[in-house]
Design a protein around this motif. Structure first.
Motif: not given
Length: 630
Positions: A556-561
């Motif tokens: 969740l911290v790294v996955a692209p928005l």
């Protein structure tokens, strides 16, 4: 024994060190959307980048092998450091003086991590050798450099130094700095006598080059024989140590890495002076193996810098002497070429000059021209094979075809294989169909067999990848909404309305995984607690999550928005938070209405009236918020 490093100092280091700069010393990163970078994972082989870095919050995640963590974890995994060693290295990088829980002086030299001790000893040794190059006894080393066209500035740029012609010059210097004989022997800086009762300098009376890792830390040395009295090998390198593994090290990579990434090119040469000559001749992408053949671990190091994937074709150039040994080296490289997606070439100086001699005899322009004259490795391998036969005779052509067909059959690229079959037919003066049949009959056997992947020294046998549990279905709009909100909170807490998010009830999230993450956020004080330092707050969330939830938090911290580059996270977070609030209100209204119906059915009209009134309030609030949202 000193105690743990103070948590506030660990947080200070985390806040001041940029993760993308640290990772960028090992991997070429490129934009992957708003606030995200990506590159080829340094922890497993891949052709399409799945390794993502989120600099703002200081976390990385590979969506291929599941590796993830913060900047400390990255160094622990890449350089085999303990957590304190990683913190100490980064603290030194940003100039932070660490404090320890017990005692006031920090760790003694004996208590610093073993690896860091060895790195420090190599740094001191490198400085000692550089100082010695200016000493009266180093005249032979200075002449050697001058005769090859390297002045003082060149020597300083590449860190060249001189090991005095004695048994204990470096040993005494390091002992005076507090280093013990045992650790110097382990580091490969000194050798132990056969009797085992004494140690002495490994490098004596030699010109010395520091061998550095990709981050620029000295991990070993290469030394060139200068004195007639020296009965040792022409080149002597550091032996295998916990720091130095010749199968993975490339000399000059620390100096060339940025140009390699920028130009998407790497040039392999054979020696230290060749690297120097290339860099000084306008070929700053040159590197060299350290006394060993080019191997698969070298491929891994280079591919990460080239960003070599299916979407991009980098360029790898091998330079070899024009003699028979150089040709054999080129053909050996053929076996490793297929590990690259990059286009691979060979540049051979027909007069037998290496880049250093070529620069001396014909000038730096000739070195650049040598690299520019490169030919594809497949073509070079085939032509070198054909040169062994008399193509003027039918027997020679048939023998040449039998020797060359397996090489063409071994080309894995299905688009290149038929092209080289046609080329081979032209060089042999034979019918194309006959050559194609010979290639097909070769059964895909290349004359240079593929080398098996080698593990790093001391690394355990890789375990088979564990099956990844199925996560929430992202096609579900509720799942997608909750996930994007948590991503926004963890990636940009400063752009989220802390009061509104922290005011969500404990059952606001419907997906069990998301509810568990929400509970962790509440446990660390909510988004409001991030105001004291976002990176440190994210680290607390990560640590609080526990083993079962940590991988999901990293993702969740790294996955692209779903944002375009440059778009702020705030509007997306506000919209997702508003939608979740609406869903909470709607669910609460339905729940209260159900309770009112049950109270009415049981005859408790007073309770039913109160509940109906509450349900109407929730419905009105939902309509108001929905209208404001519209």
């Amino acid at each position: 024994m000193p105690g743990r490093i103070r948590s506030e100092d660990v947080d200070a280091v985390r806040e001041q060190v940029r993760l993308d700069e640290v990772v960028g010393e090992y991997v070429t990163l490129k934009s992957a959307g708003a606030g995200s970078l990506k590159g080829l994972c340094p922890f497993h082989d891949e052709r399409t980048p799945s390794f993502h870095v989120r600099p703002a919050v200081g976390y990385y995640k590979c969506f291929g092998c599941e590796a993830g963590g913060d900047v400390f974890r990255f160094l622990q995994e890449m350089d085999h450091l303990t957590f304190p060693e990683a913190v100490e290295r980064l603290a030194q990088r940003v100039g932070i003086q660490l404090r320890y829980e017990e005692g006031s002086g920090g760790p003694s030299r004996q208590d610093v991590g073993v690896r860091q001790r060895m790195l420090d000893a190599h740094r001191v040794a490198a400085e000692f050798f550089v100082e010695q190059l200016a000493s009266p006894g180093a005249g032979v080393a200075r002449r050697f450099l001058a005769e090859r066209g390297f002045d003082r500035a060149a020597a300083q740029h590449f860190g060249a130094g001189f090991a005095p012609d004695g048994w204990d010059g470096l040993l005494k210097h390091l002992r005076a700095r507090g280093y013990r004989d045992e650790e110097l022997a382990t580091a490969g800086l000194v050798s132990r006598a056969q009797s085992g009762d004494r140690v002495y300098d490994r490098f004596r009376g030699r010109l010395v080059w520091p061998i550095r890792d990709v981050a620029g830390a000295t991990i070993g040395f290469g030394a060139r024989r200068l004195l007639e009295s020296d009965q040792g090998p022409k080149y002597l390198n550091t032996p295998q140590t916990p720091l130095y593994d010749k199968s993975t090290v490339l000399y000059g990579l620390d100096l060339a890495k940025r140009e390699i990434a920028k130009r998407r090119q790497v040039v392999f040469v054979e020696g230290y002076t060749d690297v120097m000559a290339c860099h000084l001749s306008g070929v700053p992408t040159a590197v060299a193996t350290c006394g060993t053949a080019f191997g698969p671990e070298h491929v891994r190091s280079v591919r990460r810098l080239l960003m070599d994937d299916d979407a991009f074709r980098g360029e790898v150039v091998f330079t070899f002497d024009g003699d028979e040994a150089g040709r054999k080296a080129a053909l050996r490289a053929f076996a490793e070429d297929q590990r690259f997606t990059a286009s691979t070439f060979v540049a051979v100086e027909q007069g037998g000059l290496d880049p250093c001699d070529l620069r001396l005899e014909k000038g730096p322009e000739a070195v650049a021209a040598l690299v520019a004259s490169r030919v594809p490795l497949f073509e070079f391998a085939l032509r070198s094979t054909l040169e062994r036969f008399d193509l003027a005779t039918a027997e020679g052509r048939v023998q040449a075809l039998r020797a060359a067909a397996p090489l063409v059959a071994g080309i894995k690229d299905p688009a290149l294989r038929p092209e080289y079959a046609r080329e081979l037919a032209g060089w042999l003066g034979m019918d194309v169909d006959d050559v194609r049949r010979a290639v097909t009959g070769a059964g895909g056997k290349a004359s240079a067999p593929q080398q098996p992947q080698r593990r790093r020294a001391g690394a355990p046998e890789p375990a088979p990848p564990a099956p990844r549990p199925a996560g929430p279905d992202l096609r579900d709009p509720v799942v997608r909404l909750e996930r994007e909100l948590l991503q926004a909170v963890l990636q940009a807490p400063g752009q989220v309305d802390a009061a509104r998010f922290d005011g969500l009830p404990d059952d606001a999230f419907a997906v069990p995984l998301h509810r568990a993450v929400h509970e962790v956020l509440r446990a660390v004080g909510g988004v409001a607690a991030a105001s004291g330092g976002e990176a440190a707050w994210t680290a607390r969330v990560h640590d609080t999550a526990g083993e079962s939830l940590r991988a999901s938090v990293e993702e969740l911290v790294v996955a692209p928005l779903p944002l375009r580059p440059g778009d702020p996270v705030g509007p997306l977070a506000a919209a997702a938070l508003r939608e979740l609030e609406l869903r909470v209100l709607l669910r609460s209204s339905a729940e209260v209405s159900g309770r009112a119906q049950r109270a009415e059915a049981s005859g408790d009209h007073e309770e039913a009236g109160r509940l109906w009134a509450r349900a109407m309030e929730l419905t009105a609030e939902h309509k108001r918020l929905r209208a404001a949202s519209a």
